[in-house]
Design a protein around this motif. Structure first.
Motif, PDB file in Angstrom:
ATOM      1  N   ILE A 169      33.829  66.921  42.932  1.00  0.00           N
ATOM      2  CA  ILE A 169      34.534  67.899  42.091  1.00  0.00           C
ATOM      3  C   ILE A 169      34.551  67.327  40.672  1.00  0.00           C
ATOM      4  O   ILE A 169      35.224  66.332  40.406  1.00  0.00           O
ATOM      5  N   THR A 170      33.782  67.956  39.787  1.00  0.00           N
ATOM      6  CA  THR A 170      33.685  67.420  38.427  1.00  0.00           C
ATOM      7  C   THR A 170      34.840  67.940  37.565  1.00  0.00           C
ATOM      8  O   THR A 170      35.506  68.917  37.928  1.00  0.00           O
ATOM      9  N   PHE A 171      35.035  67.310  36.416  1.00  0.00           N
ATOM     10  CA  PHE A 171      36.071  67.784  35.495  1.00  0.00           C
ATOM     11  C   PHE A 171      35.748  69.208  35.030  1.00  0.00           C
ATOM     12  O   PHE A 171      36.658  70.010  34.804  1.00  0.00           O
ATOM     13  N   GLU A 172      34.455  69.531  34.896  1.00  0.00           N
ATOM     14  CA  GLU A 172      34.063  70.896  34.505  1.00  0.00           C
ATOM     15  C   GLU A 172      34.502  71.891  35.575  1.00  0.00           C
ATOM     16  O   GLU A 172      34.995  72.982  35.274  1.00  0.00           O
ATOM     17  N   MET A 173      34.320  71.506  36.845  1.00  0.00           N
ATOM     18  CA  MET A 173      34.734  72.391  37.937  1.00  0.00           C
ATOM     19  C   MET A 173      36.250  72.579  37.920  1.00  0.00           C
ATOM     20  O   MET A 173      36.766  73.671  38.198  1.00  0.00           O
ATOM     21  N   VAL A 174      36.963  71.528  37.595  1.00  0.00           N
ATOM     22  CA  VAL A 174      38.433  71.636  37.512  1.00  0.00           C
ATOM     23  C   VAL A 174      38.792  72.671  36.452  1.00  0.00           C
ATOM     24  O   VAL A 174      39.580  73.595  36.699  1.00  0.00           O
ATOM     25  N   GLU A 175      38.183  72.545  35.266  1.00  0.00           N
ATOM     26  CA  GLU A 175      38.527  73.477  34.168  1.00  0.00           C
ATOM     27  C   GLU A 175      38.144  74.902  34.537  1.00  0.00           C
ATOM     28  O   GLU A 175      38.899  75.849  34.289  1.00  0.00           O
ATOM     29  N   GLU A 176      36.983  75.050  35.156  1.00  0.00           N
ATOM     30  CA  GLU A 176      36.529  76.389  35.553  1.00  0.00           C
ATOM     31  C   GLU A 176      37.500  76.999  36.572  1.00  0.00           C
ATOM     32  O   GLU A 176      37.869  78.174  36.480  1.00  0.00           O
ATOM     33  N   SER A 177      37.939  76.186  37.530  1.00  0.00           N
ATOM     34  CA  SER A 177      38.850  76.717  38.552  1.00  0.00           C
ATOM     35  C   SER A 177      40.204  77.061  37.933  1.00  0.00           C
ATOM     36  O   SER A 177      40.852  78.021  38.352  1.00  0.00           O
ATOM     37  N   LEU A 178      40.625  76.302  36.921  1.00  0.00           N
ATOM     38  CA  LEU A 178      41.907  76.621  36.267  1.00  0.00           C
ATOM     39  C   LEU A 178      41.836  77.989  35.582  1.00  0.00           C
ATOM     40  O   LEU A 178      42.798  78.766  35.617  1.00  0.00           O
ATOM     41  N   GLU A 179      40.692  78.291  34.984  1.00  0.00           N
ATOM     42  CA  GLU A 179      40.505  79.616  34.365  1.00  0.00           C
ATOM     43  C   GLU A 179      40.642  80.710  35.409  1.00  0.00           C
ATOM     44  O   GLU A 179      41.275  81.745  35.185  1.00  0.00           O
ATOM     45  N   ILE A 180      40.041  80.477  36.571  1.00  0.00           N
ATOM     46  CA  ILE A 180      40.084  81.484  37.646  1.00  0.00           C
ATOM     47  C   ILE A 180      41.522  81.640  38.156  1.00  0.00           C
ATOM     48  O   ILE A 180      42.008  82.747  38.359  1.00  0.00           O
ATOM     49  N   ILE A 181      42.207  80.510  38.319  1.00  0.00           N
ATOM     50  CA  ILE A 181      43.597  80.574  38.818  1.00  0.00           C
ATOM     51  C   ILE A 181      44.473  81.319  37.805  1.00  0.00           C
ATOM     52  O   ILE A 181      45.282  82.177  38.173  1.00  0.00           O
ATOM     53  N   ARG A 182      44.266  81.031  36.530  1.00  0.00           N
ATOM     54  CA  ARG A 182      45.042  81.715  35.473  1.00  0.00           C
ATOM     55  C   ARG A 182      44.840  83.232  35.598  1.00  0.00           C
ATOM     56  O   ARG A 182      45.779  84.016  35.540  1.00  0.00           O
ATOM     57  N   ASP A 183      43.596  83.623  35.807  1.00  0.00           N
ATOM     58  CA  ASP A 183      43.242  85.026  35.927  1.00  0.00           C
ATOM     59  C   ASP A 183      43.904  85.661  37.164  1.00  0.00           C
ATOM     60  O   ASP A 183      44.454  86.768  37.088  1.00  0.00           O
ATOM     61  N   ILE A 184      43.868  84.941  38.279  1.00  0.00           N
ATOM     62  CA  ILE A 184      44.497  85.455  39.516  1.00  0.00           C
ATOM     63  C   ILE A 184      45.999  85.619  39.313  1.00  0.00           C
ATOM     64  O   ILE A 184      46.584  86.644  39.691  1.00  0.00           O
ATOM     65  N   PHE A 185      46.624  84.635  38.688  1.00  0.00           N
ATOM     66  CA  PHE A 185      48.073  84.719  38.449  1.00  0.00           C
ATOM     67  C   PHE A 185      48.392  85.931  37.555  1.00  0.00           C
ATOM     68  O   PHE A 185      49.360  86.651  37.781  1.00  0.00           O
ATOM     69  N   ARG A 186      47.549  86.126  36.542  1.00  0.00           N
ATOM     70  CA  ARG A 186      47.786  87.237  35.604  1.00  0.00           C
ATOM     71  C   ARG A 186      47.713  88.582  36.349  1.00  0.00           C
ATOM     72  O   ARG A 186      48.514  89.469  36.128  1.00  0.00           O
ATOM     73  N   HIS A 187      46.769  88.703  37.271  1.00  0.00           N
ATOM     74  CA  HIS A 187      46.556  89.990  37.959  1.00  0.00           C
ATOM     75  C   HIS A 187      47.512  90.237  39.101  1.00  0.00           C
ATOM     76  O   HIS A 187      47.918  91.375  39.337  1.00  0.00           O
ATOM     77  N   TYR A 188      47.826  89.219  39.857  1.00  0.00           N
ATOM     78  CA  TYR A 188      48.525  89.457  41.149  1.00  0.00           C
ATOM     79  C   TYR A 188      49.918  88.847  41.249  1.00  0.00           C
ATOM     80  O   TYR A 188      50.651  89.154  42.176  1.00  0.00           O
TER      81      TYR A 188
END
Ligand code: PLP
Length: 344
Positions: free
Chosen positions: A324-343
């Motif tokens: 799990i690279t640091f880039e993957m961490v940042e990418e997943s945080l963007e996705i989590i932020r988006d999920i939180f915003r929607h649901y």
């Protein structure tokens, strides 16, 4: 892109490991003639300050063999309520060892020493007798929490007082050592038997190892064989484990940094609950406490977007590891932020 945070067992062997596996010198280990296995066992015994060590196909078998080699049937094992040995090893201590767990609920994986003293059975013929104290460091289901040497010394002192051995399930003891900034021997010294895994954060494909006195290892070899764990040209796996020891421990603090990144991000949301002080190594366990959404809902939304994690009850577990690279961490945080915003 798939970002798989289910477990550090998902690591893929590095090119160095694959090369070492191909080139390993091999023999039949049931005859004790695999030079690569012998070398690994001697190295680990030295590293942990023990007389001998024995390679194991898995951590579960390693724990089971350690218990069977030290405790006679009908005895009790003092262990923490969320420990791996009683929750995720299919009752092997009872099935193969005739052993009874004496369970103590801990706080962050830590049993209160006074509770341990109270759990030691009185020496009467009509009570099953206490046979061993088991510790887990780091503690998986508590969220990768660390038992420091001072605590382990305290448990060791209690064990001495009652003439009991201590077993350390150190599946992730290199993560504990990295967190504490001490060599692994500083954790191993308080245990009579130690097990750690090569196949988790250390990133080897297969294998664990147990260590202790030479006499203990002689018994452990018998129990391993009885359980079907006698392996043959297993130096191929020991070779990868050797590369793991050579190269991976210095990388573990980066895995801990990655989990801190998740913890820092998630702590801003009031429906996510965890104690930041318990985020110490490569595991984060958090509760989802939302009026409309459950942990299972969040796990589902994450999976739809390619982020996999472990959901249990109200809780979610994230585990970071080398792949799990640091880039993957940042990418997943963007996705989590988006999920939180929607649901949420
Ligand atoms: C603390 C702990 N001990 C033991 C094990 C067992 O290891 P294995 O999966 O190799 O049987 C695990 C596996 O996750 C673990 O987390």
């Amino acid at each position: 892109m798939r970002i798989d945070l289910r477990s550090d067992t998902l690591t893929q062997p590095s090119p160095d490991m694959r090369k070492a596996m191909l080139e390993a010198e091999l023999g039949d280990d049931v005859y004790g003639e695999d030079p690569t296995v012998n070398h690994l066992q001697e190295r680990v015994a030295r590293m942990l300050g023990k007389e001998a060590a024995l390679f194991m196909p898995s951590g579960s078998m390693g724990n089971c063999v350690c218990l069977l080699s030290q405790v006679a049937p009908g005895h009790e094992i003092i262990c923490e309520a969320k420990s791996h040995i009683i929750n995720y090893e299919l009752a092997s201590l009872a099935v193969f060892g005739g052993l009874l767990p004496r369970v103590i609920p801990g706080v962050n994986g830590r049993m209160d020493p006074d509770d341990i003293v109270r759990a030691v059975q009185p020496k009467t013929y009509y009570a099953s007798q206490t046979g061993l104290i088991a510790l887990e460091n780091t503690h998986n289901m508590a969220g990768g929490t660390v038992l420091e040497p001072e605590y382990m010394a305290q448990i060791r002192e209690i064990a001495h007082r009652y003439n009991l051995p201590v077993h350390l399930d150190g599946a992730r003891m290199f993560n504990a050592a990295a967190y504490l900034g001490v060599p692994v021997v500083e954790l191993a010294r308080y245990a009579d038997s130690v097990m750690f895994c090569f196949s988790k954060g250390l990133a080897a494909p297969v294998g664990s190892i147990v260590a202790g006195s030479a006499e203990f290892i002689t018994r452990a070899r018998v129990h391993r064989k009885r359980l079907g764990g006698g392996m043959r040209q297993v130096g191929m796996l020991a070779a990868a484990a050797m590369v793991a020891l050579d190269t991976v421990p210095p990388l573990l603090p980066a895995d801990h940094e990655k989990i801190q990144r998740y913890a820092g991000f998630l702590s801003a949301y009031d429906f996510i609950r965890f104690d930041p002080a318990t985020v110490q190594t490569n595991i984060l366990v958090f509760q989802v406490n939302h009026p409309q959404r459950t942990a299972a809902d969040l796990g589902g939304y994450l999976a739809e977007r390619g982020i996999l994690c472990h959901v249990f009850g109200d809780n979610i577990r994230f585990v970071t590891y080398r792949d799990i690279t640091f880039e993957m961490v940042e990418e997943s945080l963007e996705i989590i932020r988006d999920i939180f915003r929607h649901y949420f």
